[in-house]
Design a protein around this motif. Structure first.
Motif, short mmCIF file in Angstrom:
data_model
loop_
_atom_site.label_atom_id
_atom_site.label_comp_id
_atom_site.label_asym_id
_atom_site.label_seq_id
_atom_site.Cartn_x
_atom_site.Cartn_y
_atom_site.Cartn_z
N ARG E 10 0.84 -1.20 0.00
CA ARG E 10 0.00 0.00 0.00
C ARG E 10 0.87 1.25 0.00
O ARG E 10 1.96 1.27 0.57
N PHE E 11 0.39 2.29 -0.69
CA PHE E 11 0.99 3.61 -0.58
C PHE E 11 0.00 4.46 0.20
O PHE E 11 -1.07 4.78 -0.31
N GLY E 12 0.36 4.80 1.43
CA GLY E 12 -0.58 5.56 2.24
C GLY E 12 -1.86 4.77 2.42
O GLY E 12 -1.84 3.65 2.93
N GLU E 15 -4.35 0.72 -1.41
CA GLU E 15 -3.76 -0.60 -1.55
C GLU E 15 -3.52 -0.84 -3.04
O GLU E 15 -4.45 -0.96 -3.83
N VAL E 16 -2.26 -0.91 -3.40
CA VAL E 16 -1.91 -0.99 -4.83
C VAL E 16 -1.76 -2.44 -5.27
O VAL E 16 -2.07 -2.77 -6.41
N LEU E 17 -1.26 -3.29 -4.40
CA LEU E 17 -1.23 -4.73 -4.68
C LEU E 17 -2.06 -5.43 -3.62
O LEU E 17 -1.83 -5.25 -2.41
N GLY E 34 -2.46 -4.52 -18.60
CA GLY E 34 -3.49 -4.02 -17.70
C GLY E 34 -3.58 -2.51 -17.80
O GLY E 34 -2.65 -1.87 -18.29
N PRO E 35 -4.69 -1.93 -17.33
CA PRO E 35 -4.85 -0.49 -17.47
C PRO E 35 -3.87 0.29 -16.59
O PRO E 35 -3.24 -0.26 -15.70
N SER E 36 -3.75 1.57 -16.89
CA SER E 36 -2.87 2.44 -16.13
C SER E 36 -3.31 2.47 -14.68
O SER E 36 -4.49 2.52 -14.37
N GLY E 37 -2.31 2.39 -13.78
CA GLY E 37 -2.62 2.46 -12.36
C GLY E 37 -3.05 1.15 -11.76
O GLY E 37 -3.41 1.08 -10.59
N SER E 38 -2.97 0.06 -12.53
CA SER E 38 -3.43 -1.23 -12.00
C SER E 38 -2.37 -1.89 -11.12
O SER E 38 -2.66 -2.90 -10.48
N GLY E 39 -1.15 -1.34 -11.06
CA GLY E 39 -0.15 -1.90 -10.16
C GLY E 39 0.92 -2.73 -10.84
O GLY E 39 1.72 -3.38 -10.18
N LYS E 40 0.96 -2.69 -12.18
CA LYS E 40 1.93 -3.50 -12.91
C LYS E 40 3.36 -3.12 -12.53
O LYS E 40 4.18 -3.97 -12.19
N SER E 41 3.64 -1.80 -12.59
CA SER E 41 4.99 -1.35 -12.27
C SER E 41 5.33 -1.66 -10.83
O SER E 41 6.43 -2.13 -10.52
N THR E 42 4.39 -1.42 -9.95
CA THR E 42 4.64 -1.66 -8.54
C THR E 42 4.98 -3.13 -8.31
O THR E 42 5.90 -3.46 -7.55
N PHE E 43 4.28 -4.00 -8.97
CA PHE E 43 4.55 -5.44 -8.84
C PHE E 43 6.00 -5.75 -9.25
O PHE E 43 6.75 -6.39 -8.51
N ASP E 171 9.94 -2.73 -17.74
CA ASP E 171 8.75 -1.96 -17.39
C ASP E 171 8.42 -0.99 -18.51
O ASP E 171 9.00 0.09 -18.60
N GLU E 172 7.52 -1.39 -19.36
CA GLU E 172 7.11 -0.57 -20.52
C GLU E 172 8.31 -0.02 -21.28
O GLU E 172 8.46 1.19 -21.41
N PRO E 173 9.15 -0.91 -21.79
CA PRO E 173 10.41 -0.46 -22.39
C PRO E 173 10.21 0.40 -23.63
O PRO E 173 11.13 1.11 -24.03
N THR E 203 3.96 -4.31 -20.68
CA THR E 203 3.94 -3.69 -22.01
C THR E 203 2.53 -3.30 -22.45
O THR E 203 1.53 -3.83 -21.96
N HIS E 204 2.48 -2.33 -23.34
CA HIS E 204 1.23 -1.98 -24.01
C HIS E 204 1.21 -2.53 -25.43
O HIS E 204 0.25 -2.31 -26.16
N GLU E 205 2.31 -3.19 -25.84
CA GLU E 205 2.42 -3.65 -27.21
C GLU E 205 1.75 -5.02 -27.34
O GLU E 205 2.34 -6.05 -27.04
#
Ligand SMILES: Nc1ncnc2c1ncn2[C@@H]1O[C@H](COP(=O)(O)OP(=O)(O)OP(=O)(O)O)[C@@H](O)[C@H]1O
Ligand SMILES: Nc1ncnc2c1ncn2[C@@H]1O[C@H](COP(=O)(O)OP(=O)(O)OP(=O)(O)O)[C@@H](O)[C@H]1O
Ligand SMILES: [Mg+2]
Ligand SMILES: [Mg+2]
Lengths: 250, 245, 217, 217, 250
Positions: E10-12, E15-17, E34-43, E171-173, E203-205
């Protein structure tokens, strides 16, 4: 609306435009495509005097902005005339260029108030209508830094429209955006096209070119190589360079 | 030669009996100043050298910021103040003085064409002095005159005050007569010294109050120099006449 | 403690001189600095070079010398020569000197504004003057707050240089008392006075930074 | 003209004092400033607060006061009290004061480095110390050159404050001659000396900026 | 190679994951969409300790990086062990994070020299081979600022490979790149996959996910919703949210 004849432009030793000509009628939606560095942005920027041309002639709605005399000297009209003529064209940049210290609403009403000398009450209804149109009515008090890229670009479009231009120039309006945010900007542009706004759009979005534009022009190495109705352009490109480019984009 | 070098070393040593550190304002002609070769020269310098020779000690001259002279003496960084130091009651509280070796007046210097001729004419005028000099006390002692002044301005040094006098923003400058005469000699046509003055006073050599041993020795040496005429000789070199008393 | 209280009166008088010089200098040098900055980025080569030379001269020599020059030497300079009283002479020297520093800060601020802002304003039809006034300068303010804060705090302390013109600013009053009373306490009290002034300034600038933090670049 | 020539010798001697103080201060305060900056951004709250307080005190009071304090008052302070000769006292005051300014410059430089640089180094396995030494600080140098240049030029002129300890720096020698000879010419010559020094510094910093211009951030 | 069990972060207050688990075998190429903000990068960032998790367990090649005890306290191994374990994973960021003050070659050899304590001569052949592999042999003396985005990203890949990781995290190279420059980076990644590098790619590709990945996982609102072989994933997504997302991307 726009007539450009044999535009030449060089940066230092590099000739970036090597005689580009274009005629654009009222209601035309023209997509400009081509590889990076081919001079698409420079062409657009020459049309509204963000760059000065070295040779050629530009007329906007019948008024001459710049012409070249027999001796090859390029002559622009006076400063005030340049401003008046160029105001007929609105422009949207890849990097938005919103004013970060102003709210969304202030961004939209700034030019009508400062340039057209309208009073705030006069422009406010228009501004609110435009923001509603681009789907951002409720964001009017936000600062640009609080918006997503797609929202910023839609504010930029509303800001340009607030000056009531006859022609809109777009320079890769979606290429600074995530793929997911691109859609909302393209939808706004499609809507403008449906309202018969005259538009010149540099873009990498082939779907937009295919579906919205009525003409597509292809530039390469400072030359306008192909200029055709959209359907024809994609179905049956004449030039081998166009074909190669279209292949690489898929 | 260059006096800063040994000075810094001296301060880090415990009070060496074989060396006396003399604090002075090295911008105080003709008592102590620097010549064209940047060497320290002056009447007091020569006098102090002579005294040191008689005492059989090395002498070291140490430029100090004159307005901080008490602090310098107090902190033990210097042993002696010898630089046209006027004996005053206030100073006597903090400083041990030898008997006077010279008489001086707090002279009033005005522009050559000034209408001012007496102390009384100073009423409503702007007068300059050097900050921390005995001129300040001399003027302020005469309370009525001080009260009548338009302003008593305290400058960092006498020259700034004299230049301001030339510029016409001051009406008079009060300073040690010996010093004033030195400057007036340089620009005789611009200034004159009034007959009137802010009192006679005496120069003495100062030491820290508790350093009575050194004070006694200096007293002795000074007296000997006055008696055998060497003090008079130095005075003639600098002032053209014997003004040592 | 009683002694410290007895110091407050005279030291406060010195502080008023310090503050007077501070505020007048600020009021004069900020607009002058802005004008210099705009001339400095002007396309007219000769003007830009002249302003550059001025800035170089003012930043390259000690302020104390400049003050002595304006007070003593300027009256003898032909044409522009003018004999100023002490406080005005100090004010002129401070304003000219600080204008040079502020000009450099403004120039850097203006040049840090993205070219896109000028282009964005241009395609909307704003003139150069309108673009400066409405778009560029309001953004410059936010960016120059940190260096302006530094320079302003330096100014508070630099005011003590006016002792060379026999003006009784805070520090000089303190030194006078130190000589008179043979104690260093006045220095400590004076230091506290300076700290309070710089604290107030820091606080003002922090508030301004907070105000401008409502938008990001 | 002959007179001007006769001034050069003594003024040059003053210049050597000025330069000596300048270089020693620089050599001491730059490393000290770097240490302070690193402590200032440390996660240990107490250390960071203490350093912050130190910087605030040093930047909030005039350097002249600090010098007078170290020279006259420090000997009477218990425990840390030490009686320093004049030049060392000046050096200590200058080094402590400028270290505070440099610390702020370094801190701002370090904090301007993108978080991505730390993460890039971290995923490659570099420790915090290695990241600082190899990745962050080399980039900081490029960014702090302009403020360092300003501060260094200010230092050249600030050296003239050591007159309060009666040290014969360039400006004090000039004033001495003015008093002896009763003419303002020495001031003008001294101004030229300062201009030359600041010019040389400007040139050195420009060369350094050019050297670091080979890469862009 | 990687086993993540029930990761929470969680950030503050956000809950992100919300309990993400994943098992990854040797040679797996997994695309995370997955959509933006879904926690992919955080994972991804939790896996290599760029973020610390609040609950859960991570094992890398059989070694435990972090575990949660019965009381719910999350315990990481020691600092040196963290560094050793995480070094098995190379990471490539969206923003490249190249070191701007170093040339391309210096970027590649910095970590082997500083971290692995190799001598310059020992690492130089490897570095040159890697730069050749990503097609940048002749750019070794350039600074990052002199490269295009695609070239920068390929240097970032070479830099990560120089540490000889067993697993590569991306991460989204390509999402900071122009469409035209995307191709060259994807080609490099495809080549890595062909050499059986284990890869986890946000990725978004969609084309890349479809053609190169052997598994695709879909995340939404901090949860891993779908995890399937690539062909199946696109042909026949189970979850309605996956279907909606895939639709919006086309
Ligand atoms: N201000 C400038 N100074 C020098 N060269 C320039 C300038 N602006 C553009 N160029 C050069 O002119 C050429 C054409 O640039 P332009 O931006 O018009 O291309 P483009 O087709 O818009 O490319 P892209 O798709 O990357 O935006 C390029 O080689 C570019 O480097
Ligand atoms: N350091 C942070 N502090 C606070 N919130 C954060 C932080 N990092 C991420 N978040 C939030 O966590 C959520 C998940 O972010 P994350 O970057 O993992 O999403 P993502 O799936 O990678 O999205 P994208 O496709 O936009 O990169 C977002 O709501 C984001 O705002
Ligand atoms: Mg372009
Ligand atoms: Mg992400």
């Amino acid at each position: 609306m726009i007539s450009a004849r044999d535009l030449h432009k060089r940066f230092g030793h590099v000739e970036v435009l090597k005689g580009v000509s274009l005629d654009m009628g009222k209601g035309d939606v023209i997509a400009v495509i081509g590889p990076s560095g081919s001079g698409k942005s420079t062409f657009l920027r020459c049309l509204n005097h963000l760059e000065t041309i070295d040779r050629g002639r530009i007329d906007i709605e019948g008024e001459t902005l710049v012409d070249t005399d027999a001796q090859g000297h390029c002559r622009y009209v006076g400063d005030a005339d340049i401003r008046r003529i160029c105001r007929k064209m609105g422009m949207v940049f890849q990097q938005f260029n919103l004013f970060p210290h102003m709210t969304v609403l202030q961004n939209v009403i700034e030019a009508p108030i400062t340039v057209k000398r309208l009073r705030r009450e006069q422009i406010l209804p228009t501004a609110e209508r435009l923001l509603a149109k681009v789907g951002l009515a409720e964001k009017h008090a936000s600062y640009p830094s609080q918006l997503s890229g797609g929202q910023k670009q839609r504010v930029a479009i509303a800001r340009a429209l607030a000056m009531e231009p006859d022609i809109m120039l777009f320079d890769e309006p979606t290429s600074a955006l995530d793929p997911e945010l691109t859609g909302e900007v393209l939808r706004t542009m499609r809507q403008l096209a449906e309202e018969h706004m005259t538009m010149l759009v540099v873009t990498h979005e082939m779907n937009f070119a295919r579906e919205v534009a009525n003409r597509v022009i292809f530039m390469d190495q400072g030359e306008l190589i192909e200029d055709a109705p959209a359907g024809e352009f994609f179905a049956n490109p004449c030039h081998p360079r166009t074909r190669a480019f279209l292949q690489s984009m898929l | 030669g260059n006096n800063e070098q040994p000075a810094t070393e001296a301060a880090s040593q415990p009070a060496a009996a074989r060396k006396v550190v003399v604090g002075l304002d090295d911008n105080f002609p003709p008592m102590g100043f620097r010549d064209e070769q940047n060497k320290l020269v002056g009447f007091d310098i020569d006098l102090a050298r002579e005294a040191a020779t008689r005492l059989g000690v090395d002498v070291e001259f140490r430029p100090i910021e004159w307005s901080a002279k008490e602090a310098e003496l107090n902190s033990g960084r210097i042993d002696v103040l010898w630089n046209g130091l006027t004996i005053t009651e206030e100073r006597k509280q903090h400083i041990g003085f030898t008997s006077p070796y010279m008489e001086n007046h707090q002279a009033i210097v005005v522009a050559a064409n000034s209408p001012i001729n007496t102390k009384a004419d100073l009423a409503g005028k702007v007068v300059g002095v050097q900050e921390g000099s005995s001129a300040v006390q001399a003027v302020e002692k005469e309370a009525e005159i001080t009260a009548a002044l338009k302003e008593l301005k305290k400058f960092g040094d006498n020259v700034t005050a004299l230049m301001d006098l030339s510029a016409g923003r001051l009406d008079a400058v009060v300073l040690d007569e010996v010093v004033g005469r030195y400057y007036i000699a340089k620009r005789a046509d611009e200034y004159r010294v009034l007959e009137d003055h802010f009192g006679a006073e005496e120069y003495g050599v100062g030491t820290a109050k508790e350093n009575t041993e050194l004070l006694a020795k200096l007293e002795e040496a000074l007296n000997a120099m006055k008696q055998d005429g060497s003090a008079a000789r130095i005075s003639e070199q600098w002032f053209g006449k014997n003004i040592v008393k | 403690m009683d002694y410290v209280l007895s110091l407050l009166g005279p030291l406060w008088q010195g502080t008023t001189v310090t503050l007077k010089l501070f505020f007048i200098t600020l009021a004069l040098s900020v607009p002058l600095g802005l004008v210099l900055a705009l001339l400095r980025i002007s396309r007219l080569r000769s003007i830009s070079t002249a302003v550059n030379g001025y800035i170089w001269l003012m930043r390259g020599t000690p302020l104390m010398l400049q003050m002595l020059f304006i007070y003593f030497a300027l009256p003898f300079v032909p044409v522009v020569g003018i004999k100023l009283p002490d406080f005005p002479a100090a004010v002129v020297a401070f304003a000219l000197n600080y204008a040079a520093y502020f000009a450099e800060i403004f120039r850097a601020g203006i040049q840090s504004i993205n070219k896109g802002q000028y282009e964005g304003a241009r395609v909307l039809g704003l003139t150069y003057a309108q673009t400066m006034r409405r778009i560029v300068l309001p953004q410059v303010i936010k960016r120059i707050l940190p260096p302006m804060s530094n320079e302003t705090i330096t100014l508070v302390k630099d005011t003590s240089l006016i002792y060379v013109l026999a003006l009784n600013d805070l520090l000089r009053v303190a030194r006078g008392i130190v000589q008179r009373d043979f104690t260093t306490t006045p220095f400590i009290v004076a230091a506290a006075f300076y700290l309070i002034m710089t604290l107030v300034l820091t606080w003002i600038f922090q508030r301004m930074e907070k105000r401008y933090a409502r938008y990001d670049d």
